[in-house]
Design an enzyme around this catalytic site. Structure first.
Site, PDB file in Angstrom:
ATOM      1  N   LYS A 161      33.108  35.130  43.442  1.00 10.87           N
ATOM      2  CA  LYS A 161      32.616  36.359  44.075  1.00 10.87           C
ATOM      3  C   LYS A 161      32.445  36.116  45.571  1.00 10.87           C
ATOM      4  CE  LYS A 161      32.026  39.173  40.524  1.00 10.87           C
ATOM      5  NZ  LYS A 161      32.779  40.444  40.404  1.00 10.87           N
ATOM      6  N   ASP A 189      37.011  37.737  44.130  1.00 10.45           N
ATOM      7  CA  ASP A 189      36.646  39.145  43.946  1.00 10.45           C
ATOM      8  C   ASP A 189      35.659  39.506  45.038  1.00 10.45           C
ATOM      9  OD1 ASP A 189      36.005  41.655  43.132  1.00 10.45           O
ATOM     10  OD2 ASP A 189      35.406  41.122  41.089  1.00 10.45           O
ATOM     11  N   GLU A 215      40.628  40.303  44.485  1.00  8.43           N
ATOM     12  CA  GLU A 215      40.339  41.515  43.715  1.00  8.43           C
ATOM     13  C   GLU A 215      39.476  42.457  44.551  1.00  8.43           C
ATOM     14  OE1 GLU A 215      39.004  40.553  39.753  1.00  8.43           O
ATOM     15  OE2 GLU A 215      37.883  42.406  39.604  1.00  8.43           O
ATOM     16  N   ASP A 240      40.195  46.816  40.948  1.00 12.00           N
ATOM     17  CA  ASP A 240      39.204  46.939  39.873  1.00 12.00           C
ATOM     18  C   ASP A 240      38.483  48.284  40.012  1.00 12.00           C
ATOM     19  OD1 ASP A 240      37.126  46.741  38.084  1.00 12.00           O
ATOM     20  OD2 ASP A 240      36.263  44.902  38.883  1.00 12.00           O
ATOM     21  N   LYS A 264      38.664  47.601  32.592  1.00 17.29           N
ATOM     22  CA  LYS A 264      37.371  47.315  31.964  1.00 17.29           C
ATOM     23  C   LYS A 264      37.060  48.464  31.012  1.00 17.29           C
ATOM     24  CE  LYS A 264      35.280  44.567  35.636  1.00 17.29           C
ATOM     25  NZ  LYS A 264      34.496  44.675  36.871  1.00 17.29           N
TER      26      LYS A 264
HETATM   27 MG   LIG Z   1      35.851  43.000  39.942  1.00 15.04          MG
END
Ligand SMILES: [Mg+2]
Length: 358
Positions: A161, A189, A215, A240, A264
């Site tokens: 992240k 991400d 991402e 995403d 997702k």
């Molecule tokens: Mg993500």
């Protein structure tokens, strides 16, 4: 077969990893577990894991919608997925976590009724999939330490992240790469934390650390920036938060804004819609990943079933059950060795849920 009852319960798993992303200081999971009973005695379980900054709803709202839709679904055949999804979409726009939880429980019933594991019913590609493990934002030193811990547990792919401070992000990636060696795959991400220029600058600086992809570097609405970034960086760009629906996926593909799409279940409203996103992407030559919010083993099993069904879903980020204390009342579904997930050969999701004890 007819649905006779739909129950739901808010479930608060204890988070064991302090998890920070660019969108929010700390993610505290609050999920909703759903139990659907049928007149044939078959019971299906589903899970909704809403996340306000992405799905726009919290657990209370999610449960409220589930209760609202439940009254309309009594008497329906659980195999009527098209009909039920249309009905849910007529009743409320959004609330995709709630829809995903209901969808998941219906698929569990369909699998149990057919005597087949879900990954086979949905396509049947492989009962084995490999997930990454996600590192939340921390000091670069702590992130590198955690990275080593995860690779020692057997994870070969790490998702890092980033997106708050790109200078620190670059430093963290440097330390992580040095700590884990050259063979571990690294993905980033940024959770919408950068703009186009910062993304291009950062990804160029990261070239020497062999990062596979970035991402969602920019805000979800900015597909134009994604096109600009794709033309300027050597790594892949995965979307995403920009892609919730099959229509979003089509738009991203038509504007050439993505190299990969992260599906997702909580964003798109469940497996039924996730299959469409994958199909649209596959015919355009865009591979997909299946990610997660804060699902327990139950929701993760549903994500794993989708990955195990489809060859175009080449990556998975199914690791939230590692970030929470697992409940003794939600077991099974898969066995895991490091990042390698083997889906159990049991009908439906194969997850045992002791609903009353939750
Ligand atoms: Mg993500």
């Amino acid at each position: 077969m007819q649905i006779t009852n739909i129950q739901s319960k808010i479930y608060e798993p204890e988070s064991i990893v302090n998890f920070k992303v660019a969108l929010i200081e700390r993610v505290i999971p609050q999920n909703v577990i759903i139990k659907i009973t049928t007149d044939e005695g078959i019971i299906g379980y589903g899970e909704a894991a809403p996340f306000l900054p992405v799905t726009g709803s919290d657990a209370q709202e999610t449960q409220h919608f589930i209760q609202k839709i439940a009254t309309l679904l009594i008497g329906k055949d659980p195999f009527y997925l098209e009909n039920i999804h249309n009905l849910m979409n007529q009743v409320v726009v959004g609330q995709n976590a709630a829809k995903a939880g209901i969808d998941m429980a219906l698929y569990d019933i369909i699998g149990k009724s057919s005597g087949q594991p879900l990954y086979k019913l949905l396509g049947g590609n492989s009962n084995q999939i490999e997930t990454d493990m996600t590192l939340g934002i921390d000091t670069p030193e702590n992130m590198a330490k955690k990275a080593v811990e995860y690779t020692e547990m057997g994870f070969r792919i790490l998702k890092v992240k980033t997106g708050i401070n790109s200078i620190e992000d670059i430093h963290a990636i440097k330390l992580i790469r040095e700590a884990v060696g050259p063979d571990i795959e690294l993905r980033l991400d940024a959770n919408q934390g950068w703009d186009a220029k910062e993304t291009i600058r950062t990804m160029k600086a990261l070239e020497k650390y062999n990062v596979l992809e970035v991402e969602q570097p920019v805000p979800y609405w900015n597909l134009a920036a994604c096109c600009q970034i794709r033309e300027s960086i050597s790594q892949h760009l995965m979307l995403d938060e920009s892609v919730h629906s099959p229509q979003d996926a089509l738009r991203a593909i038509q504007t050439e804004a993505a190299d990969m799409i992260n599906i997702k279940l909580m964003k798109c409203g469940g497996i039924y819609q996730g299959i469409k996103i994958n199909a649209i992407s596959e015919v355009a030559g865009i591979p997909c990943m299946v990610g997660c919010m804060s699902e327990s083993r139950l929701g993760i099993a549903a994500g794993a079933a989708l990955v195990g069904a489809k060859s175009n879903i080449r990556a998975s980020d199914l690791d939230s059950h590692y970030l929470i204390a697992e409940s003794p009342h939600i077991t099974g579904g898969f066995v895991q060795d490091g990042g390698l997930i083997t889906i159990v050969d049991k009908p439906g999701l194969g997850v045992e849920v002791n609903f009353d004890a939750l």
